[in-house]
Design a protein around this motif. Sequence first.
Motif, PDB file in Angstrom:
ATOM      1  N   VAL A  46       5.556  13.624   1.173  1.00 37.10           N
ATOM      2  CA  VAL A  46       5.297  13.092  -0.164  1.00 37.10           C
ATOM      3  C   VAL A  46       4.918  11.611  -0.052  1.00 37.10           C
ATOM      4  N   ASP A  47       3.666  11.289  -0.397  1.00 35.27           N
ATOM      5  CA  ASP A  47       3.216   9.897  -0.402  1.00 35.27           C
ATOM      6  C   ASP A  47       3.947   9.156  -1.520  1.00 35.27           C
ATOM      7  N   HIS A  48       4.099   7.823  -1.359  1.00 38.96           N
ATOM      8  CA  HIS A  48       4.813   7.070  -2.397  1.00 38.96           C
ATOM      9  C   HIS A  48       4.493   5.588  -2.324  1.00 38.96           C
ATOM     10  N   SER A  49       4.786   4.919  -3.425  1.00 40.43           N
ATOM     11  CA  SER A  49       4.696   3.472  -3.536  1.00 40.43           C
ATOM     12  C   SER A  49       5.729   3.047  -4.576  1.00 40.43           C
ATOM     13  N   TRP A  50       5.847   1.739  -4.838  1.00 38.55           N
ATOM     14  CA  TRP A  50       6.831   1.269  -5.815  1.00 38.55           C
ATOM     15  C   TRP A  50       6.487  -0.123  -6.319  1.00 38.55           C
ATOM     16  N   ILE A  51       7.125  -0.473  -7.451  1.00 37.61           N
ATOM     17  CA  ILE A  51       7.038  -1.823  -8.012  1.00 37.61           C
ATOM     18  C   ILE A  51       8.365  -2.146  -8.702  1.00 37.61           C
ATOM     19  N   ALA A  52       8.824  -3.384  -8.536  1.00 38.52           N
ATOM     20  CA  ALA A  52      10.032  -3.852  -9.215  1.00 38.52           C
ATOM     21  C   ALA A  52       9.616  -4.401 -10.578  1.00 38.52           C
TER      22      ALA A  52
ATOM     23  N   SER B 126      20.753  -2.217  -9.464  1.00 35.96           N
ATOM     24  CA  SER B 126      20.560  -3.072 -10.635  1.00 35.96           C
ATOM     25  C   SER B 126      19.069  -3.315 -10.828  1.00 35.96           C
ATOM     26  N   GLY B 127      18.688  -3.677 -12.047  1.00 41.21           N
ATOM     27  CA  GLY B 127      17.299  -3.984 -12.362  1.00 41.21           C
ATOM     28  C   GLY B 127      16.560  -2.821 -12.990  1.00 41.21           C
ATOM     29  N   ARG B 128      15.250  -2.817 -12.764  1.00 45.39           N
ATOM     30  CA  ARG B 128      14.354  -1.787 -13.297  1.00 45.39           C
ATOM     31  C   ARG B 128      13.275  -1.604 -12.249  1.00 45.39           C
ATOM     32  N   PHE B 129      13.144  -0.389 -11.705  1.00 44.41           N
ATOM     33  CA  PHE B 129      12.340  -0.142 -10.518  1.00 44.41           C
ATOM     34  C   PHE B 129      11.532   1.134 -10.722  1.00 44.41           C
ATOM     35  N   ARG B 130      10.243   1.064 -10.454  1.00 44.14           N
ATOM     36  CA  ARG B 130       9.358   2.221 -10.640  1.00 44.14           C
ATOM     37  C   ARG B 130       8.898   2.738  -9.279  1.00 44.14           C
ATOM     38  N   VAL B 131       9.037   4.043  -9.084  1.00 50.88           N
ATOM     39  CA  VAL B 131       8.559   4.706  -7.871  1.00 50.88           C
ATOM     40  C   VAL B 131       7.351   5.552  -8.259  1.00 50.88           C
TER      41      VAL B 131
ATOM     42  N   GLY C 292       0.792  12.078  -8.742  1.00 50.76           N
ATOM     43  CA  GLY C 292       0.793  12.710 -10.051  1.00 50.76           C
ATOM     44  C   GLY C 292       2.020  12.434 -10.896  1.00 50.76           C
ATOM     45  N   ARG C 293       2.861  11.488 -10.464  1.00 53.80           N
ATOM     46  CA  ARG C 293       4.099  11.250 -11.206  1.00 53.80           C
ATOM     47  C   ARG C 293       4.599   9.829 -10.982  1.00 53.80           C
ATOM     48  N   SER C 294       5.093   9.226 -12.057  1.00 53.53           N
ATOM     49  CA  SER C 294       5.701   7.905 -11.989  1.00 53.53           C
ATOM     50  C   SER C 294       7.151   8.043 -12.456  1.00 53.53           C
ATOM     51  N   VAL C 295       8.089   7.561 -11.652  1.00 52.45           N
ATOM     52  CA  VAL C 295       9.507   7.700 -11.961  1.00 52.45           C
ATOM     53  C   VAL C 295      10.086   6.312 -12.214  1.00 52.45           C
ATOM     54  N   LEU C 296      10.654   6.102 -13.397  1.00 52.23           N
ATOM     55  CA  LEU C 296      11.259   4.826 -13.748  1.00 52.23           C
ATOM     56  C   LEU C 296      12.774   4.927 -13.585  1.00 52.23           C
TER      57      LEU C 296
ATOM     58  N   ARG D 203       0.854  -1.194   0.000  1.00 51.51           N
ATOM     59  CA  ARG D 203       0.000   0.000   0.000  1.00 51.51           C
ATOM     60  C   ARG D 203       0.887   1.241   0.000  1.00 51.51           C
ATOM     61  N   TRP D 204       0.320   2.349  -0.399  1.00 49.98           N
ATOM     62  CA  TRP D 204       1.048   3.610  -0.436  1.00 49.98           C
ATOM     63  C   TRP D 204       1.464   4.025   0.969  1.00 49.98           C
ATOM     64  N   VAL D 205       2.641   4.647   1.069  1.00 50.89           N
ATOM     65  CA  VAL D 205       3.057   5.296   2.311  1.00 50.89           C
ATOM     66  C   VAL D 205       2.386   6.664   2.314  1.00 50.89           C
ATOM     67  N   ARG D 206       1.653   6.950   3.365  1.00 49.51           N
ATOM     68  CA  ARG D 206       0.929   8.221   3.491  1.00 49.51           C
ATOM     69  C   ARG D 206       1.470   8.982   4.704  1.00 49.51           C
ATOM     70  N   GLY D 207       1.559  10.297   4.588  1.00 42.19           N
ATOM     71  CA  GLY D 207       2.008  11.119   5.703  1.00 42.19           C
ATOM     72  C   GLY D 207       3.467  10.913   6.076  1.00 42.19           C
ATOM     73  N   GLU D 208       4.288  10.698   5.084  1.00 44.88           N
ATOM     74  CA  GLU D 208       5.728  10.461   5.309  1.00 44.88           C
ATOM     75  C   GLU D 208       6.339  11.611   6.106  1.00 44.88           C
ATOM     76  N   GLU D 209       7.137  11.270   7.128  1.00 41.23           N
ATOM     77  CA  GLU D 209       7.784  12.276   7.970  1.00 41.23           C
ATOM     78  C   GLU D 209       9.264  12.442   7.661  1.00 41.23           C
ATOM     79  N   ARG D 210       9.761  11.700   6.669  1.00 41.42           N
ATOM     80  CA  ARG D 210      11.186  11.728   6.374  1.00 41.42           C
ATOM     81  C   ARG D 210      11.428  12.150   4.930  1.00 41.42           C
ATOM     82  N   THR D 211      12.652  12.532   4.649  1.00 44.31           N
ATOM     83  CA  THR D 211      13.121  12.728   3.288  1.00 44.31           C
ATOM     84  C   THR D 211      13.783  11.415   2.889  1.00 44.31           C
ATOM     85  N   ALA D 212      13.685  11.049   1.609  1.00 39.70           N
ATOM     86  CA  ALA D 212      14.251   9.778   1.167  1.00 39.70           C
ATOM     87  C   ALA D 212      14.970   9.936  -0.166  1.00 39.70           C
ATOM     88  N   LEU D 213      15.999   9.122  -0.337  1.00 40.70           N
ATOM     89  CA  LEU D 213      16.700   8.970  -1.602  1.00 40.70           C
ATOM     90  C   LEU D 213      16.676   7.483  -1.922  1.00 40.70           C
ATOM     91  N   LEU D 214      16.246   7.135  -3.110  1.00 42.13           N
ATOM     92  CA  LEU D 214      16.237   5.741  -3.550  1.00 42.13           C
ATOM     93  C   LEU D 214      17.107   5.652  -4.799  1.00 42.13           C
TER      94      LEU D 214
END
Length: 121
Positions: free
Chosen positions: A98-104, A71-76, A80-84, A56-67
């Motif tokens: 910033v709410d977020h989710s992901w898929i490998a 290797s591979g192919r990962f979508r965040v 309103g935006r999808s980052v490949l 499920r989506w992370v809602r109400g994030e209290e941190r800053t993140a860098l991902l």
Amino acid sequence: MDDGVDASVYVGNAGKDAALDRGWLLGHFKDPGDPRHCADVEIKWGLHPQGEARSRWVRGEERTALLLLVSGRFRVELPGRSVLLEEQGDYVVWGRGVDHSWIAEETSVVLTVRWPSVPGY
């Protein structure tokens, strides 16, 4: 293993150590006497099989993140935006709130850095 180094040094392998704590290598959740204990930042070595998605989506994030893609192919997914991330070294940073989710999309290895390290997550 006693290599003559004091208790303020830890030497490990991210792939092996990640399996012990859901991928997390450093953060507030490590024992206070462990050099990997830190209230300022969290670091995760994420191993994700193809098709794995955040439940499920992370809602109400209290941190800053860098991902960062190792290797591979990962979508965040962000509001309103999808980052490949598809080339080794591609990364995305998002801030607090910033709410977020992901898929490998392919079997992937990603390094996540979050700050600060907040108990309760």
